[in-house]
Motif scaffolding. Structure first.
Motif, mmCIF file in Angstrom:
data_model
loop_
_atom_site.group_PDB
_atom_site.id
_atom_site.type_symbol
_atom_site.label_atom_id
_atom_site.label_comp_id
_atom_site.label_asym_id
_atom_site.label_seq_id
_atom_site.Cartn_x
_atom_site.Cartn_y
_atom_site.Cartn_z
ATOM 1 N N THR B 28 0.840 -1.194 0.000
ATOM 2 C CA THR B 28 0.000 0.000 0.000
ATOM 3 C C THR B 28 0.876 1.244 0.000
ATOM 4 O OG1 THR B 28 -1.594 -1.245 1.265
ATOM 5 C CG2 THR B 28 -1.917 1.132 1.156
ATOM 6 N N GLN B 29 0.764 2.017 -1.061
ATOM 7 C CA GLN B 29 1.610 3.195 -1.196
ATOM 8 C C GLN B 29 0.765 4.457 -1.145
ATOM 9 O OE1 GLN B 29 4.570 2.365 -1.026
ATOM 10 N NE2 GLN B 29 4.304 0.215 -1.538
ATOM 11 N N THR B 30 1.434 5.565 -0.890
ATOM 12 C CA THR B 30 0.726 6.843 -0.871
ATOM 13 C C THR B 30 1.046 7.598 -2.147
ATOM 14 O OG1 THR B 30 0.963 6.878 1.501
ATOM 15 C CG2 THR B 30 0.345 8.950 0.442
ATOM 16 N N ASN B 31 0.006 8.059 -2.788
ATOM 17 C CA ASN B 31 0.188 8.797 -4.032
ATOM 18 C C ASN B 31 0.698 10.198 -3.721
ATOM 19 O OD1 ASN B 31 -0.010 10.016 -6.489
ATOM 20 N ND2 ASN B 31 -1.985 9.103 -6.992
ATOM 21 N N THR B 32 1.828 10.535 -4.285
ATOM 22 C CA THR B 32 2.396 11.855 -4.000
ATOM 23 C C THR B 32 2.161 12.827 -5.146
ATOM 24 O OG1 THR B 32 4.486 11.069 -4.875
ATOM 25 C CG2 THR B 32 4.196 10.973 -2.502
ATOM 26 N N PHE B 33 1.501 12.396 -6.201
ATOM 27 C CA PHE B 33 1.333 13.269 -7.368
ATOM 28 C C PHE B 33 -0.056 13.907 -7.445
ATOM 29 C CE2 PHE B 33 4.780 10.538 -8.788
ATOM 30 C CZ PHE B 33 5.674 11.515 -9.143
ATOM 31 N N SER B 34 -1.060 13.141 -7.162
ATOM 32 C CA SER B 34 -2.421 13.629 -7.297
ATOM 33 C C SER B 34 -3.172 13.203 -6.049
ATOM 34 C CB SER B 34 -3.098 13.018 -8.521
ATOM 35 O OG SER B 34 -2.303 13.202 -9.648
ATOM 36 N N SER B 35 -4.390 13.714 -5.889
ATOM 37 C CA SER B 35 -5.121 13.335 -4.691
ATOM 38 C C SER B 35 -6.491 12.801 -5.062
ATOM 39 C CB SER B 35 -5.242 14.520 -3.742
ATOM 40 O OG SER B 35 -6.012 15.531 -4.347
ATOM 41 N N THR B 36 -7.074 12.093 -4.128
ATOM 42 C CA THR B 36 -8.384 11.510 -4.343
ATOM 43 C C THR B 36 -9.458 12.507 -3.949
ATOM 44 O OG1 THR B 36 -8.328 10.637 -2.128
ATOM 45 C CG2 THR B 36 -7.523 9.200 -3.881
#
Lengths: 1084, 597
Positions: B28-36
């Motif tokens: 499980t990674q955290t998206n650092t480019f865009s957000s939900t």
């Protein structure tokens, strides 16, 4: 450089060899009887020494084993006969005469080699004879025959089922490797997985491996073989094993070569006089729909100074390649250390590639049950290609045929491209027909760029044997790579100084860095046991691999020509991460893989073999809850030769049948988070943060932020699954001299992943989805023949041949075809679409109008237009309102009376019907010869470059460009009709003669003599006193000739950007040309 | 042996660690480019931002200029293209014309942004992140922008697929033109109830949709359906009639210093922030930055080195004597620029770098530098201050055909120099899509259609009064026809309406849309647009009908016996709308191409 290295090595090496010889003498002195002889055992194949060979006196038990340099020393009685044997070679008998020094050349025995050859299959090895899957192997000796820059080039034509194409010949290479057909349309969806000494390279970088360090390459092709790598296995697995130290002393080897690369063939284009004549002719032509303005310098062609741009930019290239290695060891420690330096000065001005590699492999076995293996490799690369290698990287070489062949009327200081005093010619900026061109010598001479990279691959394993056959192993490694590059172009106001009001080009500076860190931890447990006639091998393991990528960079206008500091540029614009999550631009991301795997093989009586493999992979690239996939496979093999009814059949040395079926995966085409619905914002325009990303809006001149969905949710995103069937047979005849391997494969790639244009009605222009399915079926043949005529002469031949029948079988998008997409933008009207892949057809099929020749007369045109009017009413025309006699005549394929976009059809496939390599080797006494051909058959090439040569207009732009001589001498005029070349036009965008059409489709079959090598090994007697065991001098030429009907420079046209929809289109890439290399291999 | 066992235990422990390390969160990674969505919309500004991005759709140059403006003006044949888009000059626009794809694609991206915004706004309102009032306004803006985008799509292509929700597969077939306008009316009617009135819109929100704009587009959409009574009701709404006015002087409607003026109902906003650079990427590439490139590209190449649009001499002649709109719209040879902003900055045409430079070159070599003499003097040795001269019209500097007539409506931004001097190509002039004069002219058509001819003519006269700077001439009559003869007086009220559409709105974003909206002329049975284009561009003897090549102009300073890029061809059947982009059909096989393409 070369000479110094050799001399400096000599002394120390001499010492070690002497010490070694002394030791041997001491050991065996008790056997001394009458006379002492010495000798060397070498392989007739490559002249290399054979260490460990048994040298016995016939009829006695007396004998010794050759040392690491293949040398022996023995006391013999007069009249004795030496019997020299070694596994994998035919045994030789040598009568002892009066000489004291003997050289014995052993010939390889293919059959026994096959018996004992060990093949890496991932997390272990097996004997070739026990293989159940389809595996091709390439040995170090084969790789050494062809002086290649990168490992992937070494595979070309050597392994059946592996198609290697040099996409262009730029230094450092740009190679595509496709195993058993194209299963995905994504640019990064077709590459095999490379495993270097047990470390799967998750982030590419295969070109960091020095080919000289490689001991063997094993290519796993069918699912049975690859399934152990699960979700990364669909495109095949290339297992590379580097050379290790062997017990018994040390061997020092030095390989050095220098090569010259000739200037490439050039396109024949007009000189200044011809060009100006054509220009003035067309300017006066009343039939032109767009008139050319007069340009005073062109009015007197004879006064113009000619420039041959190809000659200005191409040069002779030089390649230097040095490798130095020490390999050896004792009982407990064996080590191999190597250093390599590769330096290529390219044939295009300003291009080079430099690589420094060093590495160390150490095996340490402190006790008989504990063993460690450590491998460390470091590579530094520095490359530059200021001019770009192809259309995609900035225009590049296609320009050289377009640039008007004179600079007269431009720079008032010089008409030369460069006058040697700081003045570069330029085109007249006020004359719009040529004002958009740039003198490439100025760009090459004034712009600066560098791209440096470091690559470290290190892993170490610890293996314990707990009880006999039961082994536990833990393998830990890292792969760290970084890149740092910058580009600088100075302000250019030269034109404005002479022609006020002309454009001033701002200075530009950009800098990018990124780093990728990948770690791996794998634990395996294996058990091998033989019970009577049954042998079992069991393997189980778990693995985790994680990649951290981060990058940063930007661009802007530097304050002056000195400062190289991003902080000082104005209008700094940071890199954009496109597509989001990819390893590009500004930011960071993480990918992780968590896996469990197992393999069981059962062998009964060496006749019946069964293998079952399973891997379960969890990948962070998919939505939580959808991350794990399971990839099983199974295979059986029957060694019929071992059956009693064949055992004694003399003419048949081996007969084995294999069959396998399995599932393997492919996730190479996606980036993290492509399953998530994402929102993104833009930057305020005031920081010029890239208009591309700006989603906000300035209400009453006051910017407000914007947010928009940039990606829809798609939890159903899955990996591609390949269902692969393989049926094969291995045969050997003539006591192993002739071997034949045949495989039939059926690879069905289902749900391949692709980021593809989607109907805008969805709100998204593109999206990554599971798009469809592709089938690849084919046959592979590998034939090898070796024959030793006598002790002086032997020869051999190897043929590999592969057929692949590729087709797209389904699409989920609702359409029945996929257009070309990706980075290649062909700058000409009517070339937006050059390939369309239809369901049921091969991927990347060319697409365009069908040319029926040239419209010859007004009567013919009137008749065509009349039929258009009959069907579509007054004012309708067959082709264009501008069409005249002399224009290209396109087919109305749908029969509706007019030619429009609906009349475009498939124009042939870039995929060959078959491809393969043909290798001939021979050795006579101390000479060795090798000829290596590579060829493809049955493919088409879309020759865009030819359309450039036939267009006077700088298409899609305002202006003119140079044309080809062949065209100039033959273009259609009323008095000189042609059915091939259309009339000359100043505005092809309007006239439309050079749109994508069958006129540029050509047969792309070719047979290339890739290398021709002659080697000579100095007689060992001569070297004896120098303590050198081998010196081989060789001369190699590459690309000596190509047999082809293709009109362009080089029919080896690959996939641009690795994208199967951009395959086989010749946009004037970096051409290949002949190399002449001399080299030396020295072993101490 | 003891050592061995210790090691064994260690090794097995290592093996055991792997499953332990394989905790669920390893993958499980955290998206650092865009957000939900959940992470994004937690503040009012973020919800506003999701609506702002819909407006952003319109900043693209291919969208505004190369599709909407080209359609509105090149098809009506008042204006022609010089450059790579000359296919527009004779109705042979291919379905592969690149800008059409941009227009189509970005329209649907904008529509999708609206469709995404609607539930986000509702959700934010339910969570209390935004107030009910703000939610209404934002919902109204999203509906307005969706409706307006369908308005221009339908106007350009005929019926288009209606996408009104997120998550579609993109394979929706086309609706009919009538269904589309019905949907537009529905969106606009909702927007009318939700949007702010112009009177309550904060200054910092100028450029946002208002109730008045919604009524204007609703009225026009009703007209497309022939619902003239309903249209009249919309046009008569006090939100329009009370809050918007004709500004006193026509020249000021498009002046750079008069953006977002009292007449403007909806204009696309641009900005060149302080310190911003001339950045092609900022404007050229979708979805566009804040810069506009629409204007200077159409100026004479003698000023900019570009000159990609030129006018038809027929347009200049056709202005009735005394019509002050003429030189605010088109400049022919010998005409001076009358834009106050340009005169203040440059003193008129004479101040531009190419003019001063060329004149200096002439002075340096008065006898030999014939080119600069002809180009940059007034014929008497003085620096030129007109758009070329009658003796030496500005046909362009590169030999390609131009008429010598220039668009003066788009020559207003005093900061621009085109390709000359400081190379100011990109500016920040807003683009007015809908203004009150158009509402009045449309209202006039409605009144005439519903039998109130006198009321209709009175509305026309509101606009004409400003045009003539006072009471307009009693005789309704265009100026000269293409051959120089006096145009006959207009008697048919509809012809008067069409003439006003042309003279008031040409070179804006309306003319061809309004001509096509008018439908079929009952008296002749022919489409109004076809008839109008034929009448204003063609005179018997001046050239064949349906001619597609430039022909020799019969009258005026540019009638020198040579062709200057003007054609007279009639509008072919079916070519009053544009082809559905081939790329869109390629991706959605359910789209059927317009007949005739």
């Amino acid at each position: 450089m070369k000479k110094n290295l050799l001399l400096s090595k000599l002394n120390s090496s001499k010492k070690s060899v002497l010490i070694l010889l002394l030791a041997i003498c001491t050991c065996y002195s008790s056997f001394a009887q009458t006379r002492q002889i010495t000798g060397t055992v070498t392989s007739s194949n490559d002249g290399n020494p054979v260490p460990g060979a048994s040298v016995k006196i016939k009829g006695t038990s007396n004998g010794i084993v050759t040392d690491v340099n293949g040398a022996f020393k023995l006391s013999v009685a007069p009249g004795a006969t030496l019997v020299i044997s070694f596994i994998g070679y035919d045994t030789e008998e040598v009568p002892v005469g009066s000489r004291n020094v003997y050289t014995v050349r052993l010939s390889p025995n293919t059959n026994t080699l096959a018996e004992v050859a060990v093949v890496s299959i991932g997390y272990g090895t097996t004997k070739k004879k026990d293989l159940t899957g389809a595996v091709s192997s390439v040995t170090a000796a084969t790789i050494a025959k062809n002086p290649v820059t990168t490992v992937d080039q070494a595979l070309q034509g050597r392994a059946a089922g592996v198609q290697v194409t040099n996409n262009d010949a730029s230094p450092g290479g740009n190679v595509s490797v496709v195993i058993r057909g194209i299963g995905s349309l994504a640019s990064n969806g077709n590459g095999p997985l490379y495993v270097i000494d047990g470390y799967p390279l998750d982030n590419g970088g295969i070109n960091n491996i020095n080919p000289n360090d490689i001991a063997s390459i094993d290519v796993l092709k069918d699912a049975s073989a690859t399934a152990i790598y699960g979700i990364r296995a669909a495109n095949g697995v290339v297992i590379i094993t580097t050379k290790k130290g062997k017990k018994g002393g040390a061997q020092v080897s030095l390989d050095a070569s220098v090569g010259f690369q000739s200037k490439p063939k050039e396109y024949s284009v007009l000189n200044a006089q011809q060009f100006a004549t054509l220009y003035t002719t067309i300017a006066a032509d009343p039939k032109q729909s767009v008139a050319l303005p007069a340009f005073a310098p062109y009015s007197d062609p004879s006064s113009l100074h000619n420039i041959d741009w190809q000659n200005e930019v191409y040069r002779t290239g030089i390649t230097q390649n040095y490798s130095l290695a020490i390999r050896g060891g004792g009982d407990k420690v064996q080590a191999a250390t190597s250093i390599g330096y590769y330096d290529q000065k390219g044939i295009v001005l300003g291009s080079y590639f430099k690589r420094v590699t060093f590495g160390n492999n150490t095996d340490y076995q402190p006790t008989n049950w504990l063993k460690s293996s450590t491998s460390v490799k470091y590579t530094y690369q520095d490359s530059q290609n200021l001019f770009g290698s192809n259309l995609q990287s900035g225009g590049g070489l296609v320009q050289l045929t377009e640039l008007p062949p004179t600079l007269d009327g431009g720079n008032k200081a010089t008409y030369l491209p460069y006058d040697g005093n700081g003045n570069y010619g330029f085109y007249n900026p006020k004359f719009t027909e040529i004002s958009s061109y740039t003198n490439p010598l100025y760009s090459i001479g004034n712009n600066r760029s560098y791209g440096l990279s470091n690559f470290i691959l290190a892993n170490t394993s610890l293996e314990a044997t707990i009880i006999d056959g039961l082994k536990v192993k833990s393998n830990v490694g890292i792969n760290l790579s970084d890149y740092s590059g910058s580009y600088y172009s100075p302000e250019d106001d030269r034109e404005n100084n002479q022609y006020p009001g002309s454009q001033v080009t701002n200075a530009f500076y950009s800098q990018h860095i990124n780093q990728t860190f990948n770690w791996l931890w794998e634990n395996t447990i294996s058990y091998d046991k033989t019970f009577g006639k049954s042998t079992i091998n069991l393997l189980g393991g778990a693995s985790e691999q994680k990649t951290f990528w981060s990058g940063m960079g930007g661009q802007g206008i530097p304050p002056n020509g000195v400062i190289r500091d991003l902080a000082q540029v104005s209008n700094l614009k940071l890199d954009t991460n496109i597509p989001a999550g990819s390893n590009s631009g500004n930011g960071s991301n993480v990918k992780a893989l968590q896996s469990y795997f197992g393999r069981a093989t059962y062998n009964y009586d060496d006749k019946y073999l069964i293998t079952g493999t399973i891997r379960r992979d969890g990948s962070s690239d998919f939505a939580p809850g959808h991350q794990f996939g399971t990839f099983p496979s199974g295979a059986v093999a029957w060694r019929a030769k071992e059956e009693s009814f064949l055992k004694n059949v003399d003419w048949l040395s081996e007969l084995k049948f294999r069959g396998s079926y399995g599932l393997v995966g492919n996730q190479g085409a996606i980036y993290p988070f492509q399953y998530e619905e994402l929102f993104s914002t833009g930057y305020a325009a005031s920081v010029n943060g890239g208009g591309v990303d700006n989603l906000g809006y300035p209400f009453n001149k006051l910017y407000q932020n914007g947010y928009a969905t940039t990606q829809p949710e798609n939890d159903n995103l899955r990996w591609e699954t390949d269902y692969t069937t393989n049926i094969g047979a291995d045969m050997a005849f003539l006591h192993g001299d002739l071997t034949l391997t045949v495989d039939w494969f059926n690879r069905r790639s289902k749900d391949f992943l692709l980021n593809i244009a989607f109907p805008a009605q969805t709100g998204f222009l593109d999206e990554t989805r599971n798009i469809g399915s592709i089938d690849n079926k084919g046959l592979e043949f590998a034939v090898n023949y070796n024959h030793k005529v006598n002790s002086d002469f032997s020869y051999g031949a190897t043929i590999t041949l592969t057929t692949v029948d590729n087709k797209l079988t389904s699409l989920t998008s609702g359409t029945n075809y996929i257009q070309n997409f990706g980075g290649l933008t062909v700058p000409a009207d009517g070339w937006g679409t050059f390939s369309e892949t239809y369901i049921g057809q091969p991927v990347g099929e060319f697409y365009g109008y069908k040319s029926l020749g040239i419209i010859q007369s007004q009567a013919q045109l009137d008749a065509l237009n009349a039929s258009a009017v009959a069907k579509h009413g007054a004012g309708s025309v067959y082709q264009k309102t501008t069409t005249q006699p002399g224009d290209r005549y396109f087919a109305d394929t749908n029969g509706d009376g007019i030619v429009d976009a609906n009349d475009q059809v498939s124009l042939g496939s870039p995929l060959p019907k078959f491809y393969g390599g043909f290798d001939l080797t021979a050795s006579y006494k101390n000479f060795d010869f090798n000829m290596y051909f590579y060829g493809v058959y049955g493919n088409k090439i879309f020759n865009f470059q030819e359309s450039v040569l036939e267009s006077l207009q700088n298409r899609s732009f305002v202006g003119v460009e140079n044309v080809g001589t062949e065209y100039y001498n033959n273009y259609w005029t009323p008095s000189r009709p042609s059915n091939v070349y259309a009339r000359a036009s100043a505005n092809d965008d309007v006239e439309g003669n050079n749109v994508a059409s069958s006129a540029y489709i050509e047969n792309g079959s070719f047979l290339k003599l890739k290398t021709f090598t002659v080697g000579y090994s100095l007689p060992s007697e001569l070297l004896k006193n120098l303590a050198i065991s081998k010196v081989r001098l060789y001369f190699t030429t590459q690309n000596l000739f190509t047999i082809t009907g293709y009109k362009g420079l080089d029919p080896e046209v690959g996939m641009q950007g690795g994208n199967a929809t951009q395959n086989g289109i010749d946009t004037g890439t970096y051409p290949s040309s002949r190399f002449y290399t001399v080299g030396v291999n020295v072993t101490f | 042996m003891k050592k061995k066992y210790i090691l064994l235990i260690v090794l097995f422990a290592m093996l055991a660690i792997v499953p332990m390390a394989c905790k669920k969160n390893f993958l499980t990674q955290t998206n650092t480019f865009s957000s939900t969505e959940a992470a994004t919309f937690n503040k009012p500004q973020d919800v506003i931002a999701v609506v702002n991005s819909i407006y952003d759709t319109y900043q693209n140059s291919d969208f505004l200029k190369k599709s909407m403006w080209y359609y509105a003006n090149f098809l009506a044949h008042d204006w022609y293209n010089n450059g790579n888009d000359i296919v527009w000059n004779n109705y042979t626009i291919p379905s592969t014309f690149g800008a059409l794809s941009t227009f189509w694609n970005d329209s649907y991206v904008g529509i999708s942004r609206a469709n995404y915004a609607l539930p986000i706004i509702a959700d934010a309102k339910a969570k209390g992140i935004i107030t009910s009032d703000l939610a209404d306004r934002l919902t109204g803006e999203a509906l307005f922008l969706r409706g307006m985008t369908y308005y221009y799509l339908t106007g350009t292509f005929g019926g288009v697929p209606l996408e009104l929700k997120t998550g579609g597969d993109g394979l929706t077939p086309r609706s009919t033109q009538a269904q589309c306008f019905a949907q537009i009316i529905s969106d606009m009617k909702q927007a009318e109830t939700l949007l702010l009135s112009k009177t309550t819109l904060a200054a910092g929100d100028l450029g946002r949709a208002t109730k008045g704009a919604a009524y204007a587009y609703e009225g026009s959409a009703q007209m497309w359906l022939g619902n003239y009574t309903a249209a009249l009701a919309a046009f008569n709404n006090p939100e329009l009639t009370n809050n918007y006015h004709l500004i006193p002087q026509f020249i000021n409607v498009h002046e750079f210093n008069n953006q977002n003026n009292d007449e403007s109902l909806f204009e696309v906003q641009f900005d060149l922030p302080a310190g911003g650079t001339q950045d092609w990427a900022g404007s050229w590439q979708p979805p566009g930055g804040e810069l506009g490139w629409i204007d200077s590209f159409g100026w004479p190449s003698e000023i900019t080195g570009q000159g990609y649009d030129y006018g038809s001499p027929a347009l200049e002649y056709s202005y009735q004597t005394g019509d002050l709109r003429k030189y605010a719209t088109i400049l022919g040879p010998g005409d001076s620029i009358i834009s106050p902003g340009i005169i203040a900055q440059w003193g008129g045409i004479k101040g531009y770098p190419y003019v001063t430079g060329g004149y200096a070159s002439y002075l340096a070599a008065p006898t030999t530098d014939v080119t600069d003499k002809n180009r940059y003097t007034d014929g008497h040795g003085n620096i030129i201050n007109t758009n070329g001269t009658a003796t030496y019209p500005w046909y362009g500097t590169d030999g390609t055909p131009r008429s010598g007539y220039t668009d003066a409506k788009k020559w207003r931004d005093p900061n621009l120099t085109g390709g000359s001097g400081p190379q100011k190509l990109f500016g920040s002039q807003n683009q007015i899509l809908m203004r009150y004069a158009e509402v009045l002219l449309s209202r006039a058509e409605c009144k005439i259609r519903t039998g109130d001819v006198a009321g209709g003519l009175a509305d026309l006269n509101l606009v004409r009064t400003r045009a003539f700077g006072g009471t307009p001439p009693a005789v309704w009559q265009d100026g000269q026809q293409v051959d120089g003869s006096q145009a006959p007086a207009l008697t048919d009220p509809m012809q008067k309406v069409l003439s006003e559409y042309r003279h008031e709105l040409t070179a804006e974003y309306s003319l061809m849309y309004l001509l096509r909206r008018a439908g079929t002329d009952a008296t002749t049975g022919k489409p109004y647009d076809e008839e109008f284009i034929h009448n204003v561009n063609h005179v018997a003897g001046a050239g064949p009908d349906n001619n597609t090549s430039p022909i020799i102009y019969p009258y005026g300073p540019t009638s020198d016996g040579k062709t200057h890029g003007v054609t007279y061809n009639d509008l072919p059947a079916g070519r009053d709308i544009l082809p559905i982009p081939q790329a869109a059909i390629g991706l959605n096989p359910n789209l059927k191409q317009n007949p005739g393409y």
